[in-house]
Design a protein around this motif. Sequence first.
Motif, PDB file in Angstrom:
ATOM      1  N   UNK A  16      19.151   2.745  57.591  1.00 28.37           N
ATOM      2  CA  UNK A  16      18.123   3.629  57.045  1.00 28.37           C
ATOM      3  C   UNK A  16      17.302   4.237  58.173  1.00 28.37           C
ATOM      4  N   UNK A  17      16.887   5.475  57.978  1.00 33.18           N
ATOM      5  CA  UNK A  17      16.028   6.160  58.937  1.00 33.18           C
ATOM      6  C   UNK A  17      14.609   6.111  58.391  1.00 33.18           C
ATOM      7  N   UNK A  18      13.690   5.533  59.142  1.00 36.80           N
ATOM      8  CA  UNK A  18      12.297   5.455  58.728  1.00 36.80           C
ATOM      9  C   UNK A  18      11.566   6.729  59.082  1.00 36.80           C
ATOM     10  N   UNK A  19      10.810   7.275  58.128  1.00 34.95           N
ATOM     11  CA  UNK A  19      10.064   8.519  58.345  1.00 34.95           C
ATOM     12  C   UNK A  19       8.570   8.198  58.318  1.00 34.95           C
ATOM     13  N   UNK A  20       7.876   8.645  59.352  1.00 35.64           N
ATOM     14  CA  UNK A  20       6.435   8.437  59.467  1.00 35.64           C
ATOM     15  C   UNK A  20       5.736   9.787  59.548  1.00 35.64           C
ATOM     16  N   UNK A  62      19.326  12.426  51.972  1.00 37.21           N
ATOM     17  CA  UNK A  62      18.278  12.346  50.951  1.00 37.21           C
ATOM     18  C   UNK A  62      17.199  11.363  51.380  1.00 37.21           C
ATOM     19  N   UNK A  63      15.977  11.576  50.876  1.00 36.32           N
ATOM     20  CA  UNK A  63      14.827  10.740  51.224  1.00 36.32           C
ATOM     21  C   UNK A  63      14.268  10.098  49.968  1.00 36.32           C
ATOM     22  N   UNK A  64      13.653   8.926  50.131  1.00 40.55           N
ATOM     23  CA  UNK A  64      12.996   8.248  49.025  1.00 40.55           C
ATOM     24  C   UNK A  64      11.788   7.505  49.544  1.00 40.55           C
ATOM     25  N   UNK A  65      10.806   7.281  48.645  1.00 41.61           N
ATOM     26  CA  UNK A  65       9.579   6.575  49.023  1.00 41.61           C
ATOM     27  C   UNK A  65       9.886   5.152  49.457  1.00 41.61           C
ATOM     28  N   UNK A  66       9.087   4.656  50.345  1.00 45.21           N
ATOM     29  CA  UNK A  66       9.258   3.314  50.887  1.00 45.21           C
ATOM     30  C   UNK A  66       9.207   2.239  49.821  1.00 45.21           C
ATOM     31  N   UNK A  67       8.444   2.435  48.779  1.00 43.30           N
ATOM     32  CA  UNK A  67       8.287   1.406  47.745  1.00 43.30           C
ATOM     33  C   UNK A  67       9.478   1.344  46.802  1.00 43.30           C
TER      34      UNK A  67
END
Length: 66
Positions: free
Chosen positions: A36-40, A57-62
Amino acid sequence: MNDSKEYCPYCNAALQGEPIPKELQKAYGTSHFTRKIGITSVKVDSIHKWQCPDCQNKWDRVYQLK
């Protein structure tokens, strides 16, 4: 250590990375690296979204992965 299998909620790609060497698993708290790629952001001093390296695709951390 438990296996850390995770899958993308969009394309179902396996997000489990390479195994972490046994002698380092305790420090990492898991048995495998993640793909997974973490986005900050500048406003948030932590990861707030994840991105799939395969489908982008991106999704919320929770979001709870399967």
